[in-house]
Design a protein around this motif. Structure first.
Motif, PDB file in Angstrom:
ATOM      1  N   GLU A 246      45.339  40.844  50.307  1.00  0.00           N
ATOM      2  CA  GLU A 246      46.066  41.695  49.369  1.00  0.00           C
ATOM      3  C   GLU A 246      45.365  43.038  49.211  1.00  0.00           C
ATOM      4  OE1 GLU A 246      48.073  40.044  45.578  1.00  0.00           O
ATOM      5  OE2 GLU A 246      46.598  38.583  46.228  1.00  0.00           O
TER       6      GLU A 246
ATOM      7  N   LYS B 291      44.463  45.172  46.836  1.00  0.00           N
ATOM      8  CA  LYS B 291      44.265  45.393  45.406  1.00  0.00           C
ATOM      9  C   LYS B 291      42.781  45.321  45.116  1.00  0.00           C
ATOM     10  CE  LYS B 291      44.563  41.594  42.749  1.00  0.00           C
ATOM     11  NZ  LYS B 291      45.127  40.443  42.037  1.00  0.00           N
ATOM     12  N   SER B 292      42.411  45.708  43.889  1.00  0.00           N
ATOM     13  CA  SER B 292      40.997  45.573  43.561  1.00  0.00           C
ATOM     14  C   SER B 292      40.816  44.474  42.534  1.00  0.00           C
ATOM     15  CB  SER B 292      40.424  46.894  43.086  1.00  0.00           C
ATOM     16  OG  SER B 292      40.993  47.229  41.860  1.00  0.00           O
ATOM     17  N   VAL B 293      39.621  43.949  42.502  1.00  0.00           N
ATOM     18  CA  VAL B 293      39.318  42.802  41.651  1.00  0.00           C
ATOM     19  C   VAL B 293      38.149  43.151  40.758  1.00  0.00           C
ATOM     20  CG1 VAL B 293      38.647  40.373  41.686  1.00  0.00           C
ATOM     21  CG2 VAL B 293      40.052  41.287  43.528  1.00  0.00           C
ATOM     22  N   THR B 294      38.218  42.683  39.511  1.00  0.00           N
ATOM     23  CA  THR B 294      37.146  42.965  38.561  1.00  0.00           C
ATOM     24  C   THR B 294      36.246  41.747  38.416  1.00  0.00           C
ATOM     25  OG1 THR B 294      38.730  44.308  37.374  1.00  0.00           O
ATOM     26  CG2 THR B 294      36.677  43.796  36.242  1.00  0.00           C
TER      27      THR B 294
ATOM     28  N   ALA C 227      31.577  42.234  34.635  1.00  0.00           N
ATOM     29  CA  ALA C 227      31.630  43.702  34.607  1.00  0.00           C
ATOM     30  C   ALA C 227      31.152  44.252  33.268  1.00  0.00           C
ATOM     31  CB  ALA C 227      33.040  44.171  34.898  1.00  0.00           C
TER      32      ALA C 227
ATOM     33  N   ASP D 109      34.669  47.717  40.220  1.00  0.00           N
ATOM     34  CA  ASP D 109      35.744  46.929  40.822  1.00  0.00           C
ATOM     35  C   ASP D 109      35.547  46.861  42.339  1.00  0.00           C
ATOM     36  OD1 ASP D 109      36.753  46.661  38.382  1.00  0.00           O
ATOM     37  OD2 ASP D 109      38.591  47.817  38.703  1.00  0.00           O
TER      38      ASP D 109
ATOM     39  N   ASP E  64      30.566  22.692  19.440  1.00  0.00           N
ATOM     40  CA  ASP E  64      30.855  23.731  20.435  1.00  0.00           C
ATOM     41  C   ASP E  64      29.688  23.814  21.395  1.00  0.00           C
ATOM     42  OD1 ASP E  64      33.306  25.009  20.112  1.00  0.00           O
ATOM     43  OD2 ASP E  64      32.630  25.845  18.201  1.00  0.00           O
ATOM     44  N   ILE E  65      29.956  24.127  22.631  1.00  0.00           N
ATOM     45  CA  ILE E  65      28.848  24.330  23.548  1.00  0.00           C
ATOM     46  C   ILE E  65      28.877  25.763  24.048  1.00  0.00           C
ATOM     47  CG2 ILE E  65      28.581  21.950  24.299  1.00  0.00           C
ATOM     48  CD1 ILE E  65      30.191  22.912  26.820  1.00  0.00           C
ATOM     49  N   PRO E  66      27.708  26.311  24.372  1.00  0.00           N
ATOM     50  CA  PRO E  66      27.671  27.698  24.834  1.00  0.00           C
ATOM     51  C   PRO E  66      28.490  27.864  26.115  1.00  0.00           C
ATOM     52  CG  PRO E  66      25.453  26.811  24.560  1.00  0.00           C
ATOM     53  CD  PRO E  66      26.389  25.694  24.357  1.00  0.00           C
ATOM     54  N   PRO E  67      29.021  29.067  26.354  1.00  0.00           N
ATOM     55  CA  PRO E  67      29.874  29.264  27.523  1.00  0.00           C
ATOM     56  C   PRO E  67      29.132  29.022  28.850  1.00  0.00           C
ATOM     57  CG  PRO E  67      29.926  31.197  26.087  1.00  0.00           C
ATOM     58  CD  PRO E  67      28.930  30.269  25.522  1.00  0.00           C
TER      59      PRO E  67
ATOM     60  N   TRP F 105      29.554  32.192  20.165  1.00  0.00           N
ATOM     61  CA  TRP F 105      28.863  33.082  21.099  1.00  0.00           C
ATOM     62  C   TRP F 105      29.704  34.308  21.431  1.00  0.00           C
ATOM     63  CZ3 TRP F 105      29.148  27.827  21.432  1.00  0.00           C
ATOM     64  CH2 TRP F 105      27.934  27.150  21.253  1.00  0.00           C
TER      65      TRP F 105
ATOM     66  N   GLU G 151      32.548  34.270  22.520  1.00  0.00           N
ATOM     67  CA  GLU G 151      33.079  34.008  23.856  1.00  0.00           C
ATOM     68  C   GLU G 151      34.596  34.200  23.924  1.00  0.00           C
ATOM     69  OE1 GLU G 151      32.158  31.749  21.736  1.00  0.00           O
ATOM     70  OE2 GLU G 151      33.290  29.892  21.908  1.00  0.00           O
TER      71      GLU G 151
ATOM     72  N   ARG H 143      44.647  49.756  37.832  1.00  0.00           N
ATOM     73  CA  ARG H 143      44.188  50.642  38.893  1.00  0.00           C
ATOM     74  C   ARG H 143      44.097  49.814  40.167  1.00  0.00           C
ATOM     75  NH1 ARG H 143      38.262  52.987  38.169  1.00  0.00           N
ATOM     76  NH2 ARG H 143      37.806  50.794  38.368  1.00  0.00           N
ATOM     77  N   GLU H 144      44.599  50.297  41.231  1.00  0.00           N
ATOM     78  CA  GLU H 144      44.585  49.560  42.515  1.00  0.00           C
ATOM     79  C   GLU H 144      45.192  48.175  42.345  1.00  0.00           C
ATOM     80  OE1 GLU H 144      43.219  50.660  45.408  1.00  0.00           O
ATOM     81  OE2 GLU H 144      42.155  52.455  44.769  1.00  0.00           O
ATOM     82  N   ARG H 145      46.295  48.070  41.662  1.00  0.00           N
ATOM     83  CA  ARG H 145      46.996  46.816  41.423  1.00  0.00           C
ATOM     84  C   ARG H 145      46.115  45.766  40.757  1.00  0.00           C
ATOM     85  NH1 ARG H 145      48.851  44.727  46.479  1.00  0.00           N
ATOM     86  NH2 ARG H 145      50.258  43.479  45.237  1.00  0.00           N
ATOM     87  N   ASN H 146      45.234  46.253  39.917  1.00  0.00           N
ATOM     88  CA  ASN H 146      44.324  45.356  39.219  1.00  0.00           C
ATOM     89  C   ASN H 146      44.402  45.666  37.735  1.00  0.00           C
ATOM     90  OD1 ASN H 146      42.177  43.716  38.429  1.00  0.00           O
ATOM     91  ND2 ASN H 146      40.650  45.269  38.944  1.00  0.00           N
TER      92      ASN H 146
ATOM     93  N   ARG I  39      43.448  45.642  34.206  1.00  0.00           N
ATOM     94  CA  ARG I  39      42.292  45.187  33.432  1.00  0.00           C
ATOM     95  C   ARG I  39      42.595  45.260  31.952  1.00  0.00           C
ATOM     96  NH1 ARG I  39      36.747  47.558  35.767  1.00  0.00           N
ATOM     97  NH2 ARG I  39      35.954  46.887  33.768  1.00  0.00           N
TER      98      ARG I  39
END
Lengths: 749, 216
Positions: free
Chosen positions: A482, A484-487, A491, A498, A704-707, B47, B49, B60-63, B65
């Motif tokens: 594909e 596209k970009s992925v994060t 991050a 990205d 609960d547990i930490p992630p 946390w 979370e 951006r770029e089909r992503n 966020r």
């Protein structure tokens, strides 16, 4: 006669009936309660003789109603019975079934884990004028009659460790072990030694215990039960249950509800029925050997006759286990066989010595292995054509013969000769060096720089992966096609930029270039990019996942999974090579129903292990991902835990090298048994490994547990796994591991 | 030294902070909150979370966020004309109004009034024996300190050395370390308050704790 006490007892019995049936049997409950009230009203004016008469009438009525209700019990009612605070506990059993006992390392809440009870007990037998005190080690979960500190029989890892320790003690002392399973499941904590790890260790050790183990099930919840229940004879109380998951858990999964919500009661009832958890079901499927009949509506501490029966059954089972491997047993074995058919056995009328010699112990271990190997054989679909089966068995025979000649026969003599030669050569060298020294030129032989580099420098993951060179034959993830970009999920904390999907899933093997986070990849990536090109040779591909319990709607789901993944089960077994090293691989595939393990997967795994043993290849378990045991197969799934673990033990004891590599997420049953018992477990970075997922932990323990609780690095810190690998380095690391751990000649010790 | 009461009045006059949400990078923005007055939540869970309310996505770029809310508050203004448009990084997208909580108000006041003495290196810290005795007997707020006074013992890997206090004269208001914990370099060890201000600060803090109305 204490009328007041009797009334109180009847009131308790009424309360018990109410608790068990809830709202469903209100007529009977109303009848009993009105009769009880009536008795109370009339009691004040009546004379003693009348009172006694009325009371006996009332008691008769109770007995009558209980007997009438007993056949109407549904599986869910039985679940309520075993969970009831009035249910018999292990302490009651110790009190009434054994002649004397000492509890080891526990006094109420003062114990390493109050939910695991160990006792050294004895049973007295009379043989003519002679009295024999026969010692046994009693191990089991103690629920207590509603005591908070016992966690309802949910054993923490250290409790299971204690159980294992005393099993070893019993082995040393050569006395039989009686285990009593009273657990809804193990307590899901990863704290060292870790729930999954400890259960795996228990299973591994129990697989080869050299004393008989007799298990008795009351409440057998999955992994918690297996931790002490790998036994030569498995008895089950008629009102108990033995299941892969609690009906509530199954209901929650079935209805797809979110955490904190409750599944509808009817669905839970239905799940209890579908899972086939009762004693009759398990007896029919062959996972237990005998059912111990309980009084109507389940045994409670005042059912003294029941304890007598249980004592007889346990004695008889122990006798039988002893006699079946002993030399002189003919007449007594016959007698046991006859008595098994009688309603109430009388085990005390003859004497069996409860200790085994070395050879008998060998037979016992082998018998236990064969017993479990034959379980669940019909729970999967095996569509292998007859011709191939024949060819397979012929081939296996030839491997066995070759293996015997090559490794047993030749090695014994060959090694002697080799050692002699080695010694002689070393002597000659010393002499030769002395003589030739004046004529020798000095200076070492030159080694080219490339070899030196290869031997001394660390490899560097960032230099790129195995994709260089002949790119076209390698597997490219569909996610990498594909534009596209992925994060990266890190991050926010690590400031990763990205990444363009074709880069990330193609060149970088799904590894973030900035923080090293590993995105999940498909199992095909491993098959094509780690193993040698075109070296995969699949076997046992016709063993298919089935629906042994006829679980409604499951056939269709299985069909969908088979079609979607073009696989027949979540386990793929193949022979392959990595840099020329031949390996047998058992692979669990996550997209196929979450990589769950059922009868087919277990069977394939065991066959693969047996193939590796016969061909003298190392065995690699590549766990692309697993969610645990397939609940729709019920106990057919759970039994794969001890089965496969025993196969692993047999393989390792034969000298095999067993290595486990976890990718993505691996949880529950398999990790707590045949995967977790490996001495060499590795993980790919960013994988999650543990006994129960965060949702289950929250639900069962309320905390609960930490992630990051299950992250590979934490698993490493806790001692669960032995190393973490970069995905791009899997191939190099595998080769390295095989060569280092397997030794120079790889594999056989 | 600043007037504590004046600071409190100042905060009371505007008991909130306007937080501007900026585009973290360039892309096509799509707002996910309906409009002004909407309540938004901060990250939650033990946390943190669970992420806060989804405010917008930036593709951006089909992503696409997500931009989630970092602080609890109310949406004050949404630049709705940007919806579906390409924006540069740093473009203001919306304004949130965050109402101060009791703790935040207290912290703001203390931050302005008190002097924080930082740890010079990562180590365990103790008070010198004489100070330690005083702190243990009658609490830290009874200890008067002045510039150049030997106040701490720095303990790291069995190496112990004294540390002198440098800063304005005053009374220790709070202690931020305990005997079994390492303190990172730069983290405050104690906060110091001028003696004359002690009473006022106590008063104000108590008043904030009892009077401040928190908005949800």
């Amino acid at each position: 006669m204490d009328i007041e006490k009797s009334i109180q007892e009847l009131a308790d019995r009424l309360q018990y009936i109410q608790d068990i049936f809830g709202a469903s049997k209100h007529e009977d409950v109303a009848l009993l309660s009105s009769k009880l009230a009536e008795f109370r009203a009339r009691e004040t004016g009546a004379g003693m003789a009348d009172k006694v008469k009325m009371l006996s009438q009332l008691e008769d009525l109770f007995v009558f109603v209980e007997k009438k209700l007993d056949p109407e019990l549904t599986p869910m009612d039985k679940v309520r019975i075993v969970r009831h605070p009035q249910r018999i506990t292990l302490k009651d059993i110790l009190e009434f079934c054994y002649d004397n006992y000492t509890e080891i390392g526990g006094q109420d809440e003062y114990s390493i884990d109050p939910s695991m009870l160990i006792a050294r007990a004895y049973i007295t037998r009379r043989q003519g004028d002679k009295v024999h005190n026969q010692p046994v080690m009693v191990i089991g979960q103690e629920k207590g009659h509603g005591q908070e500190f016992r966690n309802g029989g949910s054993v923490k890892p250290w409790g299971n460790a204690k159980a294992l320790q005393y099993m070893k003690v019993a082995e040393t002392e050569n006395i039989p072990i009686h285990t009593y399973v009273f657990t809804p499941g193990a307590f899901p904590v990863e704290d060292y030694p870790g729930a999954a790890q400890q259960i795996a260790r228990n299973l591994y050790e129990m697989a080869a215990l050299r004393v008989p183990v007799i298990a008795c099930f009351s409440e057998g919840g999955s992994g918690g039960a297996e931790a002490i229940a790998l036994a030569d004879t498995r008895l089950m109380l008629s009102h108990g249950y033995y299941s892969v998951i609690s009906p509530e858990g199954a209901g929650a999964i079935e209805s797809g509800i979110r955490q904190g919500q409750r599944a509808p009661a009817e669905l839970i009832d239905a799940c209890a029925t579908r899972l086939k958890i009762t004693a009759e079901d398990n007896l029919r499927m062959g996972y237990i050997d005998r059912v111990v009949q309980e009084p109507p509506l389940g045994a409670r501490p005042y059912h003294y006759d029941f304890f007598k029966r249980l004592r007889q059954e346990m004695m008889m089972a122990t006798d039988e286990a002893m006699l079946s491997v002993k030399g002189m047993n003919f007449i007594r074995a016959k007698a046991i066989k006859r008595r098994k058919q009688a309603a109430l056995a009388d085990a005390e009328s003859f004497f069996v010595r409860w200790s085994l010699d070395e050879r008998a112990a060998d037979r016992l271990v082998w018998k236990r292995y064969s017993k479990f190997r034959n379980m669940a054989k019909n729970a999967c679909v095996d569509k292998t054509p007859a011709s191939r089966r024949m060819a397979d068995s012929l081939q296996q025979m030839s491997w066995s013969t070759y293996s015997y000649l090559r490794y047993e026969f030749l090695r014994t003599y060959g090694q002697k000769v080799k050692h002699l030669m080695e010694e002689a050569e070393a002597e000659v060298r010393v002499v030769a060096e002395r003589v030739l020294r004046p004529f020798k030129r000095s200076g070492a032989k030159k080694v080219d720089t490339q070899t030196i580099q290869k031997l001394t420098e660390l490899s560097c993951a960032e230099d790129g992966i195995c994709l260089d060179g002949e790119g076209e034959s390698f597997y490219l993830s569909p996610k990498g096609r594909e534009d596209k970009s992925v994060t990266c999920p890190n991050a926010a904390t690590h400031g990763c930029l990205d990444l363009w999907a074709p880069d990330l899933f193609g060149d970088f093997a799904g590894v973030c270039q900035y923080c090293g986070h590993h995105f999940p990849m498909e199992y095909q990536w491993f098959m094509h990019n780690v193993l040698d090109k075109n070296s995969v040779m699949e076997f046992a591909q016709d063993v298919e996942a089935g629906n042994p319990l006829d679980y409604p709607g499951f056939d269709q789901k299985l069909e969908e999974a088979k079609k979607k993944n073009k696989l027949k089960s979540s386990c793929v077994t193949f022979e392959t090579s990595i840099e020329g090293i031949k390996v047998v691989v058992g692979m669990l595939v996550a997209p196929f129903r979450g990589g769950t393990v059922g009868a087919a997967e277990g069977e394939k795994f065991i066959r693969a292990l047996s193939r590796a043993r016969k061909k003298h290849y190392p065995f690699l378990a590549y766990v692309h991902g697993t969610a645990g045991i397939r609940i729709q197969e019920g106990t057919n799934g759970v039994i794969q835990m001890p089965r496969a673990t025993m196969a692993v033990r047999r393989y390792i004891e034969a000298g095999g090298l067993y290595l486990v590599l976890y990718d993505t997420n691996s949880y529950a049953g398999p990790v707590a048994s045949f995967l977790g018992c490996s001495p060499y477990q590795f993980s790919v970075r960013s994988a999650n490994i543990g006994f129960a997922g965060p949702g289950v932990i929250k639900e069962t323990t309320g905390t609960d547990i930490p992630p990051d609780y299950h992250m590979a690095y934490n698993a490493l810190a806790r001692g669960h796994i032995q190393g973490i690998w970069d995905r791009r380095e899997i191939r190099n690391n595998l080769v390295q591991a095989f060569q280092i751990i397997g030794g120079r000649n790889l594999y056989y010790r | 030294m600043q007037d504590v009461k004046a600071i409190l009045e100042q905060i009371k006059a505007s008991p909130y902070e306007e937080v501007e949400v900026l585009a973290p990078h360039c892309g096509v923005v799509e707002f996910k909150v309906s409009g002004e007055g909407t309540k938004v939540l901060a990250p939650s869970g033990t946390w943190k979370e669970k992420p806060g309310t989804l405010l917008a996505t930036l593709e951006r770029e089909r992503n696409p966020r997500p931009i989630t809310c970092g602080r609890k508050g109310v949406v004050q203004k949404v630049h709705a004309h940007l919806n579906g448009k390409f924006v540069e990084a740093g473009t203001p997208l919306m304004v949130l109004r965050h109402f101060f909580t009791k703790d935040e108000v207290t912290q703001q006041i203390l931050k302005k009034v008190l002097f924080l003495f930082p740890a010079p290196e990562r180590a365990k810290y103790y008070f010198t024996p004489e100070t330690d005795k005083k702190v243990k007997v009658s609490g830290c707020q009874s200890v008067k300190i002045k510039d150049g006074m030997e106040l701490f013992i720095v303990s790291r890997m069995k190496r112990e050395k004294p540390l002198t206090y440098m800063g304005p004269e005053g009374i220790i208001y709070a202690v931020y370390f305990s005997h079994d914990m390492n303190v990172d370099a730069g983290q405050p060890l104690i906060s110091v308050c001028p003696e004359s201000q002690m009473g006022v600060i106590r008063d104000v803090v108590n008043r904030v704790q009892s009077d401040w109305e928190e908005r949800d």
